[in-house]
Motif scaffolding. Structure first.
Motif, PDB file in Angstrom:
ATOM      1  N   GLU A 198      -7.974   0.066   8.143  1.00 17.11           N
ATOM      2  CA  GLU A 198      -7.849   0.379   6.716  1.00 17.11           C
ATOM      3  C   GLU A 198      -9.231   0.515   6.073  1.00 17.11           C
ATOM      4  O   GLU A 198      -9.498   1.453   5.308  1.00 17.11           O
ATOM      5  CB  GLU A 198      -7.054  -0.723   6.008  1.00 17.11           C
ATOM      6  CG  GLU A 198      -6.856  -0.488   4.527  1.00 17.11           C
ATOM      7  CD  GLU A 198      -6.083  -1.615   3.854  1.00 17.11           C
ATOM      8  OE1 GLU A 198      -6.283  -1.822   2.641  1.00 17.11           O
ATOM      9  OE2 GLU A 198      -5.281  -2.289   4.534  1.00 17.11           O
ATOM     10  N   ARG A 199     -10.125  -0.397   6.405  1.00 22.93           N
ATOM     11  CA  ARG A 199     -11.482  -0.356   5.869  1.00 22.93           C
ATOM     12  C   ARG A 199     -12.236   0.885   6.367  1.00 22.93           C
ATOM     13  O   ARG A 199     -12.981   1.506   5.602  1.00 22.93           O
ATOM     14  CB  ARG A 199     -12.232  -1.626   6.284  1.00 22.93           C
ATOM     15  CG  ARG A 199     -13.633  -1.764   5.695  1.00 22.93           C
ATOM     16  CD  ARG A 199     -13.593  -1.938   4.189  1.00 22.93           C
ATOM     17  NE  ARG A 199     -12.761  -3.044   3.782  1.00 22.93           N
ATOM     18  CZ  ARG A 199     -13.136  -4.320   3.785  1.00 22.93           C
ATOM     19  NH1 ARG A 199     -14.339  -4.658   4.192  1.00 22.93           N
ATOM     20  NH2 ARG A 199     -12.315  -5.257   3.367  1.00 22.93           N
ATOM     21  N   GLU A 215     -11.119   3.805   4.244  1.00 24.65           N
ATOM     22  CA  GLU A 215     -11.683   3.739   2.891  1.00 24.65           C
ATOM     23  C   GLU A 215     -13.186   4.023   2.880  1.00 24.65           C
ATOM     24  O   GLU A 215     -13.709   4.635   1.953  1.00 24.65           O
ATOM     25  CB  GLU A 215     -11.405   2.367   2.287  1.00 24.65           C
ATOM     26  CG  GLU A 215      -9.926   2.117   2.026  1.00 24.65           C
ATOM     27  CD  GLU A 215      -9.635   0.699   1.567  1.00 24.65           C
ATOM     28  OE1 GLU A 215     -10.522  -0.168   1.715  1.00 24.65           O
ATOM     29  OE2 GLU A 215      -8.526   0.462   1.062  1.00 24.65           O
ATOM     30  N   ASP A 216     -13.885   3.561   3.932  1.00 24.54           N
ATOM     31  CA  ASP A 216     -15.338   3.691   3.962  1.00 24.54           C
ATOM     32  C   ASP A 216     -15.827   5.047   4.455  1.00 24.54           C
ATOM     33  O   ASP A 216     -16.924   5.478   4.075  1.00 24.54           O
ATOM     34  CB  ASP A 216     -15.947   2.600   4.868  1.00 24.54           C
ATOM     35  CG  ASP A 216     -15.849   1.207   4.262  1.00 24.54           C
ATOM     36  OD1 ASP A 216     -15.497   1.107   3.069  1.00 24.54           O
ATOM     37  OD2 ASP A 216     -16.117   0.231   4.982  1.00 24.54           O
ATOM     38  N   CYS A 238     -10.685   6.640  12.496  1.00 25.83           N
ATOM     39  CA  CYS A 238     -10.817   5.357  11.791  1.00 25.83           C
ATOM     40  C   CYS A 238     -10.623   4.221  12.782  1.00 25.83           C
ATOM     41  O   CYS A 238      -9.608   3.532  12.735  1.00 25.83           O
ATOM     42  CB  CYS A 238      -9.820   5.268  10.628  1.00 25.83           C
ATOM     43  SG  CYS A 238      -8.134   5.778  11.045  1.00 25.83           S
ATOM     44  N   VAL A 245      -6.596  -4.251   9.429  1.00 25.41           N
ATOM     45  CA  VAL A 245      -7.482  -4.366   8.265  1.00 25.41           C
ATOM     46  C   VAL A 245      -8.775  -3.599   8.506  1.00 25.41           C
ATOM     47  O   VAL A 245      -9.281  -2.904   7.615  1.00 25.41           O
ATOM     48  CB  VAL A 245      -7.775  -5.852   7.943  1.00 25.41           C
ATOM     49  CG1 VAL A 245      -8.804  -5.952   6.822  1.00 25.41           C
ATOM     50  CG2 VAL A 245      -6.494  -6.575   7.543  1.00 25.41           C
ATOM     51  N   ALA A 246      -9.299  -3.682   9.720  1.00 21.04           N
ATOM     52  CA  ALA A 246     -10.520  -2.943  10.052  1.00 21.04           C
ATOM     53  C   ALA A 246     -10.280  -1.440  10.012  1.00 21.04           C
ATOM     54  O   ALA A 246     -11.147  -0.676   9.558  1.00 21.04           O
ATOM     55  CB  ALA A 246     -11.021  -3.362  11.429  1.00 21.04           C
ATOM     56  N   GLN A 251      -8.443  11.118   0.581  1.00 22.42           N
ATOM     57  CA  GLN A 251      -7.910   9.766   0.760  1.00 22.42           C
ATOM     58  C   GLN A 251      -6.478   9.593   0.256  1.00 22.42           C
ATOM     59  O   GLN A 251      -5.726   8.792   0.806  1.00 22.42           O
ATOM     60  CB  GLN A 251      -8.831   8.744   0.080  1.00 22.42           C
ATOM     61  CG  GLN A 251     -10.173   8.633   0.751  1.00 22.42           C
ATOM     62  CD  GLN A 251     -10.593   7.202   1.017  1.00 22.42           C
ATOM     63  OE1 GLN A 251      -9.913   6.258   0.643  1.00 22.42           O
ATOM     64  NE2 GLN A 251     -11.710   7.048   1.675  1.00 22.42           N
ATOM     65  N   GLY A 274     -10.913   0.608  14.689  1.00 27.02           N
ATOM     66  CA  GLY A 274     -11.023  -0.775  14.238  1.00 27.02           C
ATOM     67  C   GLY A 274     -10.225  -1.686  15.139  1.00 27.02           C
ATOM     68  O   GLY A 274      -9.228  -1.260  15.722  1.00 27.02           O
ATOM     69  N   ASN A 306       0.816  -1.218   0.000  1.00 23.40           N
ATOM     70  CA  ASN A 306       0.000   0.000   0.000  1.00 23.40           C
ATOM     71  C   ASN A 306       0.847   1.264   0.000  1.00 23.40           C
ATOM     72  O   ASN A 306       0.496   2.254  -0.648  1.00 23.40           O
ATOM     73  CB  ASN A 306      -0.956  -0.007   1.197  1.00 23.40           C
ATOM     74  CG  ASN A 306      -2.156  -0.899   0.986  1.00 23.40           C
ATOM     75  OD1 ASN A 306      -2.438  -1.338  -0.128  1.00 23.40           O
ATOM     76  ND2 ASN A 306      -2.887  -1.178   2.051  1.00 23.40           N
TER      77      ASN A 306
END
Length: 214
Positions: free
Chosen positions: A164-165, A168-169, A155, A161-162, A176, A157, A127
């Protein structure tokens, strides 16, 4: 874990980050996609400052996979032995160079799957390369972003991974591209692990951190 900040609050968070630093940049020194890839791979469990010291003399003589193969594993070790896990990293960098030469014509691929197929390259490294070299809005979540995201509610999580999501979300798309650099630098210099510098924080009035050090 803080609650997720609402959309308009997130817009204001990143508006302030952008006003303070419109074009944030990573701190790893590199001259092309290959040296960036190697620098990021070397930076695992090491500081950017330490990696930059090691690569200052390395990259002028090995800035392509072909040159890295010519240098060889032992030659590489002599340049990076001040970095943690240098033996394993040297093996991976040489294996990576061989694959790049044999399978990709000496070029660094620009897909996440291809990058993650290289030795020593995980999702975060892929990434970073996609974002910094090809300007793809990929989110490289490190310990700084994980901490800032969960403390502040930007963000949150339970794992990288959470987080990162969540970026993005939830983070507005126009922020971004630079989001992970703003968050990394904020975590590195302001929202530090032990004694966050809340009094100097640009977003202290928007942050959900319950133990603000004011």
């Amino acid at each position: 874990m803080a609650r997720q900040l609402p959309y308009m609050t997130l817009r204001e968070v990143f508006r302030r980050f952008e006003a303070a630093s419109a074009h944030p940049e990573g701190e790893l020194h590199h001259s092309n996609a290959y040296t960036l890839l190697v620098a990021v791979a070397l930076s695992a469990q090491a500081t950017d400052v330490g990696v930059n010291k090691a690569t200052r003399d390395l990259f002028p003589i090995a800035d392509t996979p072909e040159k890295m193969l010519a240098l060889g594993e032992e030659g590489l070790v002599q340049h990076i032995k001040t970095i943690g896990l240098y033996r394993n990293k040297a093996k991976n960098v040489i294996k990576m160079a061989r694959i790049l030469v044999d399978d990709y014509g000496g070029e660094v691929p620009n897909s996440r799957a291809a990058l993650q197929g290289l030795p020593g390259v995980g999702r975060k490294t892929a990434n970073v390369v996609l974002n910094m070299w090809w300007h793809f809005p990929a989110q490289a979540v490190d310990t700084h972003i994980f901490r800032v995201g969960n403390r502040s509610g930007i963000c949150p999580g339970k794992d990288v991974v959470a987080v990162e999501r969540a970026i993005e979300d939830n983070i507005p798309v126009d922020f971004q591209l630079h989001a992970h650099h703003w968050l990394i630098l904020h975590g590195r210099y302001v929202c530090v692990a032990r004694k966050p510098k809340c009094a100097a924080c640009l977003i202290r009035d928007l942050c959900e951190f319950e133990e603000k050090n004011l």
